[in-house]
Design an enzyme around this catalytic site. Structure first.
Site, PDB file in Angstrom:
ATOM      1  N   GLU A  29      -3.844   5.358   2.460  1.00  0.00           N
ATOM      2  CA  GLU A  29      -3.014   5.234   1.208  1.00  0.00           C
ATOM      3  C   GLU A  29      -3.804   4.681   0.174  1.00  0.00           C
ATOM      4  O   GLU A  29      -4.752   4.017   0.211  1.00  0.00           O
ATOM      5  CB  GLU A  29      -1.858   4.657   1.346  1.00  0.00           C
ATOM      6  CG  GLU A  29      -2.020   3.053   1.965  1.00  0.00           C
ATOM      7  CD  GLU A  29      -0.815   2.103   1.260  1.00  0.00           C
ATOM      8  OE1 GLU A  29      -0.628   2.193   0.170  1.00  0.00           O
ATOM      9  OE2 GLU A  29      -0.519   1.320   2.231  1.00  0.00           O
ATOM     10  N   SER A  66      12.822   0.248   1.478  1.00  0.00           N
ATOM     11  CA  SER A  66      11.553   1.106   1.419  1.00  0.00           C
ATOM     12  C   SER A  66      11.890   2.522   1.791  1.00  0.00           C
ATOM     13  O   SER A  66      12.439   2.952   3.043  1.00  0.00           O
ATOM     14  CB  SER A  66      10.370   0.586   1.742  1.00  0.00           C
ATOM     15  OG  SER A  66       9.407   1.521   1.540  1.00  0.00           O
ATOM     16  N   ALA A  67      11.311   3.622   1.122  1.00  0.00           N
ATOM     17  CA  ALA A  67      11.611   4.695   1.327  1.00  0.00           C
ATOM     18  C   ALA A  67      10.753   5.020   2.583  1.00  0.00           C
ATOM     19  O   ALA A  67      10.702   6.212   3.293  1.00  0.00           O
ATOM     20  CB  ALA A  67      11.011   5.780   0.323  1.00  0.00           C
ATOM     21  N   ASP A  68       9.617   4.250   2.820  1.00  0.00           N
ATOM     22  CA  ASP A  68       8.837   4.576   4.271  1.00  0.00           C
ATOM     23  C   ASP A  68       9.684   4.505   5.430  1.00  0.00           C
ATOM     24  O   ASP A  68       9.051   5.380   6.146  1.00  0.00           O
ATOM     25  CB  ASP A  68       7.851   3.098   4.060  1.00  0.00           C
ATOM     26  CG  ASP A  68       6.992   2.859   3.000  1.00  0.00           C
ATOM     27  OD1 ASP A  68       6.989   3.863   2.072  1.00  0.00           O
ATOM     28  OD2 ASP A  68       6.300   1.997   3.112  1.00  0.00           O
ATOM     29  N   ASP A 108      17.791  -2.846  -1.392  1.00  0.00           N
ATOM     30  CA  ASP A 108      16.442  -2.549  -1.380  1.00  0.00           C
ATOM     31  C   ASP A 108      15.759  -2.302   0.230  1.00  0.00           C
ATOM     32  O   ASP A 108      15.352  -3.052   0.487  1.00  0.00           O
ATOM     33  CB  ASP A 108      15.724  -3.439  -2.225  1.00  0.00           C
ATOM     34  CG  ASP A 108      14.257  -3.009  -2.559  1.00  0.00           C
ATOM     35  OD1 ASP A 108      13.776  -2.092  -2.083  1.00  0.00           O
ATOM     36  OD2 ASP A 108      13.695  -3.849  -3.245  1.00  0.00           O
ATOM     37  N   LYS A 148       3.259   4.129  -9.144  1.00  0.00           N
ATOM     38  CA  LYS A 148       3.006   3.843  -7.672  1.00  0.00           C
ATOM     39  C   LYS A 148       3.945   5.060  -7.271  1.00  0.00           C
ATOM     40  O   LYS A 148       5.185   4.941  -7.461  1.00  0.00           O
ATOM     41  CB  LYS A 148       3.751   2.493  -7.316  1.00  0.00           C
ATOM     42  CG  LYS A 148       4.032   2.171  -6.099  1.00  0.00           C
ATOM     43  CD  LYS A 148       4.632   0.932  -5.972  1.00  0.00           C
ATOM     44  CE  LYS A 148       5.456   0.606  -4.615  1.00  0.00           C
ATOM     45  NZ  LYS A 148       6.098  -0.711  -4.478  1.00  0.00           N
ATOM     46  N   LYS A 205       5.393  -5.777   6.159  1.00  0.00           N
ATOM     47  CA  LYS A 205       5.074  -7.052   5.624  1.00  0.00           C
ATOM     48  C   LYS A 205       6.104  -8.203   5.856  1.00  0.00           C
ATOM     49  O   LYS A 205       7.269  -8.207   5.640  1.00  0.00           O
ATOM     50  CB  LYS A 205       4.791  -6.752   3.999  1.00  0.00           C
ATOM     51  CG  LYS A 205       3.669  -5.897   4.104  1.00  0.00           C
ATOM     52  CD  LYS A 205       3.233  -5.921   2.382  1.00  0.00           C
ATOM     53  CE  LYS A 205       3.750  -4.645   1.847  1.00  0.00           C
ATOM     54  NZ  LYS A 205       3.269  -3.549   2.343  1.00  0.00           N
ATOM     55  N   VAL A 261       2.997   4.539   1.481  1.00  0.00           N
ATOM     56  CA  VAL A 261       2.923   4.962   2.707  1.00  0.00           C
ATOM     57  C   VAL A 261       3.945   6.371   2.932  1.00  0.00           C
ATOM     58  O   VAL A 261       3.599   7.214   3.523  1.00  0.00           O
ATOM     59  CB  VAL A 261       3.663   3.814   3.774  1.00  0.00           C
ATOM     60  CG1 VAL A 261       4.048   4.505   5.083  1.00  0.00           C
ATOM     61  CG2 VAL A 261       2.702   2.829   3.922  1.00  0.00           C
TER      62      VAL A 261
HETATM   63  N1  PSU Z   1       0.074  -2.443   2.902  1.00  0.00           N
HETATM   64  C1  PSU Z   1      -0.640  -3.454   2.220  1.00  0.00           C
HETATM   65  N2  PSU Z   1      -0.529  -3.320   0.683  1.00  0.00           N
HETATM   66  C2  PSU Z   1       0.675  -2.783  -0.078  1.00  0.00           C
HETATM   67  C3  PSU Z   1       1.046  -1.697   0.539  1.00  0.00           C
HETATM   68  C4  PSU Z   1       1.161  -1.667   1.853  1.00  0.00           C
HETATM   69  O1  PSU Z   1      -1.451  -4.369   2.630  1.00  0.00           O
HETATM   70  O2  PSU Z   1       0.616  -2.766  -1.054  1.00  0.00           O
HETATM   71  C5  PSU Z   1       2.147  -0.895  -0.148  1.00  0.00           C
HETATM   72  C6  PSU Z   1       2.272   0.519   0.736  1.00  0.00           C
HETATM   73  O3  PSU Z   1       1.860   1.540  -0.040  1.00  0.00           O
HETATM   74  C7  PSU Z   1       3.949   0.416   0.896  1.00  0.00           C
HETATM   75  C8  PSU Z   1       4.279  -0.170  -0.267  1.00  0.00           C
HETATM   76  O4  PSU Z   1       4.481   1.849   1.084  1.00  0.00           O
HETATM   77  O5  PSU Z   1       3.479  -1.174  -0.327  1.00  0.00           O
HETATM   78  C9  PSU Z   1       6.006  -0.462  -0.253  1.00  0.00           C
HETATM   79  O6  PSU Z   1       6.431  -0.615  -1.198  1.00  0.00           O
HETATM   80  P1  PSU Z   1       8.101  -0.545  -1.203  1.00  0.00           P
HETATM   81  O7  PSU Z   1       8.337  -1.876  -0.887  1.00  0.00           O
HETATM   82  O8  PSU Z   1       8.300  -0.552  -2.854  1.00  0.00           O
HETATM   83  O9  PSU Z   1       8.463   0.709  -0.791  1.00  0.00           O
HETATM   84 MN    MN Z   2      12.079  -0.876  -2.880  1.00  0.00          MN
END
Ligand code: PSU
Ligand code: MN
Length: 305
Positions: A25, A140-142, A138, A86, A159, A106
């Site tokens: 990614e 994530s769409a992941d 909130d 993003k 995370k 992701v």
């Molecule tokens: N893993 C990392 N650093 C990052 C991410 C993942 O070590 O910055 C990113 C990935 O692209 C993941 C995103 O999809 O953070 C999640 O963002 P959100 O919570 O807005 O869906």
């Molecule tokens: Mn989000």
């Protein structure tokens, strides 16, 4: 679709010859790490994939074209860029239509990998259910992408800035196998320990390849999440992380950070609060995931022969 996706020459030839390919990614480059560590890591991760006999395919969108496999010029352009989008599932068609440049999360990287025919993808940590999601919604769409797109995603757990128990629940709801690699406990990104049991466990790339084949044979759609703990020598113990995360979350609340900005903000804050230590750990875990992903990709191709 062909008009919107560009495969680099090495990726195109690897895919046509049935060689192992690993998707990578790019949000981690643009929003996850500071310059110049971001481009150095991106390069090293690609080298690690190659050293295991697979071809790396970093994914990003340049001027509305989805690129699968970047050359060094594109990698450094992305790493230096400020203000790039993003891109998650919700943004991909917009970026294509409006000819934007952006990095893929992701979720969007999984989509592009599947479009290109790539089975395995390495990242740092997936997005998940944010703490306070019961009021902010909130999530994530992941997590939804993992439920529907057939790619094996190797991460170091979700995370630890997230609500991990809720993240596990949503993954289960979405039918995502969450597999600890060689461990019984779910790793928590910077730390090997989360206090939560990994729902499933496998101990070798061959076993993961076999799982993937059998899942496909059963006609089950969706991805698989491999949770690969950060190497012990690079981890920050969970007790130490808890304080940093608590402080970063409090700052985010005070500053009214929300939506897409939340994850990059928290990663940046933890980097500052840990005096850069969190970045060293983040780099180590991404490299470790790239190595495992390459081994899984190779195992999948070997079994296919
Ligand atoms: N893993 C990392 N650093 C990052 C991410 C993942 O070590 O910055 C990113 C990935 O692209 C993941 C995103 O999809 O953070 C999640 O963002 P959100 O919570 O807005 O869906
Ligand atoms: Mn989000």
């Amino acid at each position: 679709m062909k008009d919107h996706i560009h495969l680099s020459a090495p990726v195109k030839s690897a895919l046509s010859q049935g060689q192992a390919v690993v998707a990578l990614e790019s949000t981690i480059i643009t929003h996850g790490m500071p310059w110049p560590q971001n481009v150095e890591t991106a390069r090293r991760v690609e080298d690690i994939v190659r050293s295991q006999g697979a071809v790396p395919a970093t994914i990003a969108v340049f001027d509305g074209l989805i690129h699968v496999g970047l050359d060094d010029r594109q990698l450094s352009k992305l790493a230096k860029a400020t203000g790039v989008m993003k891109l998650s599932r919700a943004d991909l068609a917009f970026a294509v239509s409006e000819k934007c440049t952006g990095s893929t999360t992701v979720a969007a990287t999984m989509m592009a990998a599947q479009m290109a025919g790539i089975d395995v993808f390495a990242t740092g940590g997936i997005g998940g259910v944010h703490s306070g999601a019961e009021t902010s919604f909130d999530v994530s769409a992941d997590l939804r992408e993992l439920g529907q797109t057939d790619v094996v995603v190797v991460c170091a757990g979700a995370k630890a800035i997230l609500d991990l128990p809720k993240t596990l629940e949503v993954l289960e709801t979405n039918g995502v196998p969450v597999i600890g690699y060689g461990v019984d406990e779910l790793p928590a990104f910077w730390s090997r320990q989360s206090g939560l049991a990994a729902p499933l466990r496998l101990d070798s790339p061959a076993a993961i390849a076999s799982h993937t084949r059998n899942r496909r044979a059963l006609g089950i759609e969706g991805g698989t999440l491999i949770a690969n703990p950060v190497p012990a020598e690079a981890e920050i113990p969970a007790v130490e992380m808890a304080d940093l995360i608590g402080e970063a979350l409090a700052c985010a609340r005070r500053e009214g950070i929300s939506g897409k900005a939340t994850t990059p903000y928290l990663l940046g804050r933890i980097y500052e609060l840990s005096n850069g230590r969190s970045l060293t750990t983040n780099i180590a875990l991404v490299e470790n995931n790239a190595k495992l992903a390459a081994r899984i990709a190779v195992a999948l191709k070997q079994a296919a022969r």
